[in-house]
Enzyme design. Structure first.
Site, mmCIF file in Angstrom:
data_model
loop_
_atom_site.group_PDB
_atom_site.id
_atom_site.type_symbol
_atom_site.label_atom_id
_atom_site.label_comp_id
_atom_site.label_asym_id
_atom_site.label_seq_id
_atom_site.Cartn_x
_atom_site.Cartn_y
_atom_site.Cartn_z
ATOM 1 N N CYS A 89 -7.060 7.528 5.153
ATOM 2 C CA CYS A 89 -6.857 6.932 3.404
ATOM 3 C C CYS A 89 -6.443 7.519 2.286
ATOM 4 O O CYS A 89 -7.173 8.538 2.527
ATOM 5 C CB CYS A 89 -8.543 5.794 3.276
ATOM 6 S SG CYS A 89 -7.456 4.557 1.950
ATOM 7 N N GLY A 90 -5.255 6.886 2.204
ATOM 8 C CA GLY A 90 -4.643 8.152 0.472
ATOM 9 C C GLY A 90 -5.692 7.904 -0.120
ATOM 10 O O GLY A 90 -5.694 8.783 -0.827
ATOM 11 N N HIS A 91 -5.153 6.690 -0.876
ATOM 12 C CA HIS A 91 -5.794 5.950 -2.197
ATOM 13 C C HIS A 91 -7.421 6.047 -2.184
ATOM 14 O O HIS A 91 -8.038 6.910 -3.135
ATOM 15 C CB HIS A 91 -5.510 5.289 -2.231
ATOM 16 C CG HIS A 91 -6.777 3.765 -1.893
ATOM 17 N ND1 HIS A 91 -6.928 3.159 -0.846
ATOM 18 C CD2 HIS A 91 -8.319 3.552 -2.752
ATOM 19 C CE1 HIS A 91 -8.114 2.631 -0.752
ATOM 20 N NE2 HIS A 91 -8.873 2.929 -2.251
ATOM 21 N N HIS A 213 -1.676 -2.239 9.561
ATOM 22 C CA HIS A 213 -1.258 -2.350 8.252
ATOM 23 C C HIS A 213 0.549 -3.559 8.267
ATOM 24 O O HIS A 213 0.771 -2.754 9.009
ATOM 25 C CB HIS A 213 -1.355 -1.626 7.176
ATOM 26 C CG HIS A 213 -2.338 -0.471 7.345
ATOM 27 N ND1 HIS A 213 -2.894 0.024 8.240
ATOM 28 C CD2 HIS A 213 -3.327 -0.505 5.959
ATOM 29 C CE1 HIS A 213 -4.476 -0.041 8.054
ATOM 30 N NE2 HIS A 213 -4.229 0.179 6.599
ATOM 31 N N ASP A 237 -3.518 -4.292 -0.374
ATOM 32 C CA ASP A 237 -3.660 -3.051 -1.247
ATOM 33 C C ASP A 237 -3.338 -2.780 -2.273
ATOM 34 O O ASP A 237 -1.489 -3.280 -3.273
ATOM 35 C CB ASP A 237 -2.863 -2.063 -0.256
ATOM 36 C CG ASP A 237 -3.172 -0.233 -0.605
ATOM 37 O OD1 ASP A 237 -3.717 -0.298 -2.083
ATOM 38 O OD2 ASP A 237 -3.186 0.444 0.109
ATOM 39 N N CYS A 241 -0.813 2.016 -1.521
ATOM 40 C CA CYS A 241 -0.870 3.333 0.197
ATOM 41 C C CYS A 241 -0.124 4.203 0.468
ATOM 42 O O CYS A 241 1.063 4.500 0.592
ATOM 43 C CB CYS A 241 -0.851 1.265 0.474
ATOM 44 S SG CYS A 241 -1.300 1.962 2.069
ATOM 45 N N GLY A 242 -1.489 5.899 0.690
ATOM 46 C CA GLY A 242 -1.432 6.960 0.912
ATOM 47 C C GLY A 242 -1.084 6.708 2.064
ATOM 48 O O GLY A 242 0.377 7.756 2.290
ATOM 49 N N THR A 243 -1.429 6.323 3.380
ATOM 50 C CA THR A 243 -0.981 6.461 4.901
ATOM 51 C C THR A 243 0.356 6.157 4.757
ATOM 52 O O THR A 243 0.945 5.734 5.477
ATOM 53 C CB THR A 243 -1.928 5.728 5.230
ATOM 54 O OG1 THR A 243 -2.477 4.541 5.209
ATOM 55 C CG2 THR A 243 -3.085 6.764 5.207
HETATM 56 O O1 PYC Z 1 -3.876 4.649 0.169
HETATM 57 O O2 PYC Z 1 -4.258 5.081 2.761
HETATM 58 C C1 PYC Z 1 -4.505 4.297 1.389
HETATM 59 C C2 PYC Z 1 -4.586 2.516 2.191
HETATM 60 C C3 PYC Z 1 -4.876 2.708 3.198
HETATM 61 C C4 PYC Z 1 -5.445 1.094 3.057
HETATM 62 C C5 PYC Z 1 -6.096 0.734 1.832
HETATM 63 N N1 PYC Z 1 -5.092 1.880 1.566
#
Ligand code: PYC
Length: 314
Positions: A89-91, A213, A237, A241-243
């Protein structure tokens, strides 16, 4: 008896992360991926306790801080939400690192975190204020798995890419929707229909992995792109969303639209921003995502053994 479980909440671009620094039970030694298996099989009640209503909400992502098995890492981390567990999870990583900075446990510099899908390297940047809160995350390798996949959704044919960025994504390019906060119900409905159609048509990630996702993109006047991301469950999100941004960067590179070290500015549906770029290492695409997180609450969850919804509404 009332059990107390301490937490620290942050948000990254509007998307919350609830950090649980100490699990209330021991896990068998092993890698973070092996500990995730134990959590999933034997302790899933804690995930529901921490995040499900009435205490939590669909929007929130949780993070368990664990000891790492890899000796080059400082911590392990498992991310989860109201319906299950995330690969990465990036965030959430940005939120965890800013939270560790708020706690005074780390100083600006690099640290390595073991996740169930691989090691990520986070850099906490020096900053003004009560604690540094800008973080860059060098993610696990990202790649496009399938391109130009056709799908019929609500009688309309769309196409998109299947890509990995630490979670599996379907990235939809021409959807005809306005990506704006006013349009959230329609975006959520459409992205949910896309996810259903993927499952019904047997379209998966590698090794049959569920694509949980869905990302919709549109041009943005003040960024390279604006996106709407539907997370597992039915919440969108709030961050870019980092990923998901990592998956996007891998697709851009595959299409010859992004060069190594070139900055990509990805805006969320709410307008919050991540900066991303890629490097190439041993033929793999390594994304780096940067953003800021803000601590916003700390305290203890109180779990009363008499409470019929003490472990969350299932
Ligand atoms: O930021 O990767 C992310 C992420 C995945 C689900 C919610 N945020």
């Amino acid at each position: 008896m009332i059990q107390r479980l301490s937490f620290l909440d942050s948000h990254t671009g509007g998307e919350p992360t609830r950090l649980i620094e100490n699990l209330p039970f021991p896990l068998q030694p092993g890698t973070v991926a092996q500990r995730l298996t134990q959590l999933r099989q034997n302790h899933d009640h804690l995930r529901r306790t921490v995040l499900n209503e009435p205490r939590g909400s669909d929007v929130m992502v949780g993070a368990y801080l664990l000891p790492p098995a890899d000796p080059t890492c400082q911590w392990g981390v498992v991310f989860f939400n109201n319906v299950g567990y995330l690969g990465m999870c990036g965030h959430g990583t940005i939120g965890v690192v800013a939270s560790l900075a708020y706690r005074g446990l780390i100083q600006p510099g690099a640290l390595r975190l073991e996740t169930p899908v691989g090691i990520v390297q986070a850099t906490l940047h020096p900053g003004e204020g009560p604690y540094p809160n800008r973080v860059s995350v060098q993610n696990v390798p990202a790649y496009r798995y399938r391109s130009h996949v056709l799908l019929t959704v609500g009688g309309k044919t769309i196409y998109g890419d299947v890509a990995w960025g630490g979670n599996w994504f379907f990235l939809v390019h021409q959807h005809g929707y306005d990506i704006s906060p006013q349009n959230l119900p329609a975006l959520t409905h459409f992205a949910g229909q896309v996810r259903l159609a993927l499952a019904q048509n047997g379209i998966t990630g590698a090794n049959g992995a569920e694509i949980d996702h869905v990302e919709l993109f549109a041009p943005a006047p003040d960024a390279d792109s604006q996106s709407f991301v539907l997370c597992p469950g039915n919440a969108y999100d709030r961050s870019p969303c980092g990923t998901g941004t990592s998956a996007k960067l891998a697709c851009l590179y595959a299409d010859g639209l992004l060069a190594p070290a070139q900055t990509w500015r990805q805006k969320s549906v709410l307008g919050s921003l991540f900066e991303g770029s890629i490097s190439l290492q041993g033929g793999q695409i390594i994304p780096t995502i940067s953003g800021e997180a803000w601590v916003m609450a700390e305290g203890a969850l109180l779990i009363d053994e008499r409470d019929p919804f003490g472990q969350g509404i299932p």
